[in-house]
Design a protein around this motif. Structure first.
Motif, mmCIF file in Angstrom:
data_model
loop_
_atom_site.group_PDB
_atom_site.id
_atom_site.type_symbol
_atom_site.label_atom_id
_atom_site.label_comp_id
_atom_site.label_asym_id
_atom_site.label_seq_id
_atom_site.Cartn_x
_atom_site.Cartn_y
_atom_site.Cartn_z
ATOM 1 N N SER A 5 0.827 -1.212 0.000
ATOM 2 C CA SER A 5 0.000 0.000 0.000
ATOM 3 C C SER A 5 0.858 1.257 0.000
ATOM 4 C CB SER A 5 -0.926 0.007 1.219
ATOM 5 O OG SER A 5 -0.189 -0.079 2.428
ATOM 6 N N GLU A 6 2.029 1.188 0.624
ATOM 7 C CA GLU A 6 2.924 2.345 0.647
ATOM 8 C C GLU A 6 3.483 2.612 -0.747
ATOM 9 O OE1 GLU A 6 5.651 3.905 4.143
ATOM 10 O OE2 GLU A 6 6.571 2.178 3.161
ATOM 11 N N ILE A 7 3.819 1.542 -1.468
ATOM 12 C CA ILE A 7 4.312 1.698 -2.837
ATOM 13 C C ILE A 7 3.204 2.251 -3.728
ATOM 14 C CG2 ILE A 7 5.339 0.519 -4.811
ATOM 15 C CD1 ILE A 7 6.325 -1.645 -2.879
ATOM 16 N N GLN A 8 2.020 1.670 -3.625
ATOM 17 C CA GLN A 8 0.890 2.111 -4.446
ATOM 18 C C GLN A 8 0.587 3.588 -4.199
ATOM 19 O OE1 GLN A 8 -3.077 0.464 -3.565
ATOM 20 N NE2 GLN A 8 -3.240 -0.057 -5.743
ATOM 21 N N SER A 9 0.648 4.010 -2.946
ATOM 22 C CA SER A 9 0.350 5.404 -2.607
ATOM 23 C C SER A 9 1.425 6.347 -3.121
ATOM 24 C CB SER A 9 0.200 5.553 -1.090
ATOM 25 O OG SER A 9 -0.887 4.791 -0.607
ATOM 26 N N ALA A 10 2.694 5.941 -3.039
ATOM 27 C CA ALA A 10 3.778 6.796 -3.533
ATOM 28 C C ALA A 10 3.609 7.070 -5.024
ATOM 29 C CB ALA A 10 5.129 6.138 -3.260
ATOM 30 N N PHE A 11 3.223 6.056 -5.782
ATOM 31 C CA PHE A 11 2.994 6.244 -7.215
ATOM 32 C C PHE A 11 1.743 7.093 -7.456
ATOM 33 C CE2 PHE A 11 6.216 3.124 -7.627
ATOM 34 C CZ PHE A 11 6.655 3.139 -8.942
ATOM 35 N N ALA A 12 0.718 6.876 -6.639
ATOM 36 C CA ALA A 12 -0.531 7.620 -6.828
ATOM 37 C C ALA A 12 -0.339 9.115 -6.580
ATOM 38 C CB ALA A 12 -1.612 7.064 -5.905
ATOM 39 N N TRP A 13 0.561 9.483 -5.655
ATOM 40 C CA TRP A 13 0.866 10.906 -5.459
ATOM 41 C C TRP A 13 1.287 11.550 -6.779
ATOM 42 C CZ3 TRP A 13 -0.514 13.941 -1.725
ATOM 43 C CH2 TRP A 13 -0.564 13.524 -0.392
ATOM 44 N N GLU A 14 1.932 10.776 -7.645
ATOM 45 C CA GLU A 14 2.403 11.296 -8.932
ATOM 46 C C GLU A 14 1.424 11.014 -10.062
ATOM 47 O OE1 GLU A 14 4.913 13.238 -9.028
ATOM 48 O OE2 GLU A 14 5.402 12.902 -6.910
ATOM 49 N N GLY A 15 0.212 10.574 -9.705
ATOM 50 C CA GLY A 15 -0.811 10.325 -10.708
ATOM 51 C C GLY A 15 -0.633 9.021 -11.461
ATOM 52 N N LEU A 16 0.162 8.099 -10.923
ATOM 53 C CA LEU A 16 0.448 6.833 -11.589
ATOM 54 C C LEU A 16 -0.334 5.703 -10.923
ATOM 55 C CD1 LEU A 16 4.326 7.227 -11.878
ATOM 56 C CD2 LEU A 16 2.566 7.969 -13.503
ATOM 57 N N VAL A 17 -0.831 4.790 -11.730
ATOM 58 C CA VAL A 17 -1.660 3.692 -11.232
ATOM 59 C C VAL A 17 -0.822 2.427 -11.131
ATOM 60 C CG1 VAL A 17 -3.698 2.265 -11.653
ATOM 61 C CG2 VAL A 17 -3.735 4.713 -12.218
ATOM 62 N N ALA A 29 0.583 0.769 -17.724
ATOM 63 C CA ALA A 29 0.627 1.717 -18.837
ATOM 64 C C ALA A 29 -0.788 1.960 -19.349
ATOM 65 C CB ALA A 29 1.501 1.161 -19.960
ATOM 66 N N ALA A 30 -1.022 3.123 -19.875
ATOM 67 C CA ALA A 30 -2.303 3.476 -20.495
ATOM 68 C C ALA A 30 -3.482 3.229 -19.568
ATOM 69 C CB ALA A 30 -2.489 2.690 -21.796
ATOM 70 N N ALA A 31 -3.263 3.399 -18.268
ATOM 71 C CA ALA A 31 -4.347 3.179 -17.312
ATOM 72 C C ALA A 31 -5.091 4.479 -17.043
ATOM 73 C CB ALA A 31 -3.781 2.630 -16.004
ATOM 74 N N GLU A 32 -6.410 4.371 -16.906
ATOM 75 C CA GLU A 32 -7.177 5.524 -16.455
ATOM 76 C C GLU A 32 -6.799 5.818 -15.008
ATOM 77 O OE1 GLU A 32 -11.308 4.922 -16.899
ATOM 78 O OE2 GLU A 32 -11.237 4.631 -19.078
ATOM 79 N N THR A 33 -7.003 7.062 -14.595
ATOM 80 C CA THR A 33 -6.662 7.412 -13.224
ATOM 81 C C THR A 33 -7.486 6.582 -12.249
ATOM 82 O OG1 THR A 33 -6.294 9.269 -11.716
ATOM 83 C CG2 THR A 33 -8.365 9.255 -12.948
ATOM 84 N N SER A 34 -7.024 6.481 -11.025
ATOM 85 C CA SER A 34 -7.696 5.665 -10.015
ATOM 86 C C SER A 34 -8.329 6.558 -8.953
ATOM 87 C CB SER A 34 -6.693 4.723 -9.352
ATOM 88 O OG SER A 34 -5.747 5.461 -8.588
ATOM 89 N N ASP A 35 -9.206 5.957 -8.151
ATOM 90 C CA ASP A 35 -9.780 6.700 -7.027
ATOM 91 C C ASP A 35 -8.684 7.139 -6.060
ATOM 92 O OD1 ASP A 35 -12.310 6.364 -8.052
ATOM 93 O OD2 ASP A 35 -12.795 4.630 -6.793
ATOM 94 N N LEU A 36 -7.680 6.295 -5.872
ATOM 95 C CA LEU A 36 -6.576 6.662 -4.981
ATOM 96 C C LEU A 36 -5.874 7.916 -5.489
ATOM 97 C CD1 LEU A 36 -4.739 6.079 -2.575
ATOM 98 C CD2 LEU A 36 -3.460 4.467 -4.020
ATOM 99 N N CYS A 37 -5.644 8.001 -6.793
ATOM 100 C CA CYS A 37 -5.027 9.207 -7.359
ATOM 101 C C CYS A 37 -5.913 10.430 -7.122
ATOM 102 C CB CYS A 37 -4.785 9.023 -8.855
ATOM 103 S SG CYS A 37 -3.522 7.802 -9.286
ATOM 104 N N ARG A 38 -7.220 10.274 -7.284
ATOM 105 C CA ARG A 38 -8.139 11.398 -7.073
ATOM 106 C C ARG A 38 -8.092 11.874 -5.623
ATOM 107 N NH1 ARG A 38 -11.350 7.722 -10.150
ATOM 108 N NH2 ARG A 38 -11.704 8.471 -12.286
#
Length: 413
Positions: free
Chosen positions: A248-260, A300-309
């Protein structure tokens, strides 16, 4: 006594000869000199006394230590030259009830002087208009220093390796504040910087394979550069292997940058085994069990996620002074402790966060909400509600401070 130019300190020649310094060390200390102050990691203006500048202390029957200065003016951490060995050692004096600590920071005095000079010049120079330029310059300095004295970088917890890491993180934070990432490649680097700040370490595949008992490790595919186009776009999915941490920490770090990022799907657990699940989370956070490992995939080519929002909303709250952190700690009480450590106003904290357990149950593998997400909070309820409303998720605003915000999946029409 030290003597020399205003910005340098030098050792008395006769004292150096009496010590039996090598010719190279004698010239460096008596003629070239050391800077009086260099950045935030060397200071010759330390308190007088038994461990004052250029005092000599016995190491054993046949060896002596020559005090060269400290990491700061308080003299709590001191550099000294091992006269016989020619190496420079960092002495951490500690408190009265603690044993002093020793670390060889450079194999030669010449290398030590270069480390002090080059890193001091980096710190004292005006900051570049583009923080990325400072990161590049620091990387070049670090590469040159590692070539000069590889032992100083043999492990990330070595003194000079930590000094360089501190400056790199500072430049990375300024870079993120300066402007958003312009390419996938740049966003990827920033996500790795965020993980570095949280204690994760990017290692080679060879080191990853051998360091089976270490925590907080990440390794990338050997052909990672091929995943990006010439303009920095992501061509294909990228697998990132990890060991000893929380996905979850890795996923969140990427989501801060808008990456899924897609994380592994959890094994189904008995609903009555909540305490066992929490114990595993606490153990992962504290490093008290064998490190787990796995693979997360940057899509790649992923739509943004709720976590990113959600993290875009958190970013706006952070700009207003909130401690806004996803998956902050396995337990809510631990989250509040972290808030107390991170907040500027302990008496009136402003914060919004969720814990690791809530993350794992609320999000699916790619970071979209499938269950309710419970947010601890402190501060202006309406301000937080306004920021969260921009996520277009279902937001339940608490009636009073004793209850949480609740985010739910958006109602799709």
């Amino acid at each position: 006594m030290a003597a020399g130019k205003e910005d340098l300190v030098t050792l008395d020649v006769e004292k150096g000869r009496e010590l039996g310094l090598s010719q190279a060390d004698l010239v460096l200390l008596t003629e070239t000199g050391l800077p009086r102050v260099a950045g935030g990691h060397f200071c010759a203006d330390i308190p007088d006394g038994p461990l004052g500048l250029f005092t000599v202390r016995p190491l054993d029957e046949d060896d002596r230590a020559l005090i060269l200065g400290g990491t700061g003016p308080d003299g709590d951490m001191l550099y000294f030259l091992d006269v016989n060995e020619g190496s420079v050692v960092l002495l951490s004096r500690g408190d009265e009830d603690e044993e002093p600590g020793f670390e060889i920071v450079n194999t030669t005095l010449e290398a030590f002087a270069e480390f002090v000079r080059r890193l001091g010049a980096y710190v004292d120079a005006p900051r570049a208009e583009r923080p990325a330029d400072d990161k590049t310059r620091l990387a070049e300095i670090a590469a040159g220093l590692e070539e000069l004295d590889p032992e100083a970088f043999r492990h990330p917890h070595c003194w000079w390796a930590m000094v360089v890491a501190h400056h790199r993180r500072e430049a990375a934070r300024r870079e993120r504040a300066h402007s958003p990432a312009e390419t996938h490649s740049e966003a990827f680097d920033r996500a790795l910087d965020r993980l570095d700040e949280k204690g994760w370490r990017h290692v080679t595949g060879k080191e990853f394979a051998s360091a089976t008992d270490e925590y907080g490790l990440l390794t990338l595919p050997d052909d990672i550069s091929d995943a990006f186009s010439a303009d920095g776009g992501l061509r294909r999915d990228v697998d990132v292997r990890w060991r000893g941490g929380l996905p979850s920490e890795i996923q969140s770090a990427f989501a801060w940058e808008g990456l899924v990022v897609r994380v592994p799907e959890d094994e189904p657990e008995d609903e009555d085994d909540f305490e066992a699940a929490m114990e595993r989370l606490r153990a992962a956070a504290h490093g008290s069990q064998e490190p787990d490992e796995g693979i997360v995939t940057w899509l790649a080519a992923a739509e943004t996620s709720d976590l990113c929002r959600i993290l875009r909303a958190f970013e706006r709250l952070a700009a207003k002074g909130y401690v806004a952190e996803p998956a902050l700690w396995p337990t809510t009480s631990g989250c509040w402790q972290r808030v107390a450590e991170l907040t500027e106003d302990v008496e009136s904290p402003r914060a919004v966060f969720w814990n690791t357990q809530s993350h794992d149950t609320a999000f699916d593998t790619r970071g979209d909400l499938v269950n309710e997400l419970y947010l601890g909070w402190a501060g202006d309820r309406e301000e937080i509600a306004g920021a969260l409303a921009e996520t277009e998720l279902a937001v339940r605003v608490p009636a009073h401070e004793g209850t949480t915000f609740i985010l739910g999946p958006a109602v799709r029409t």
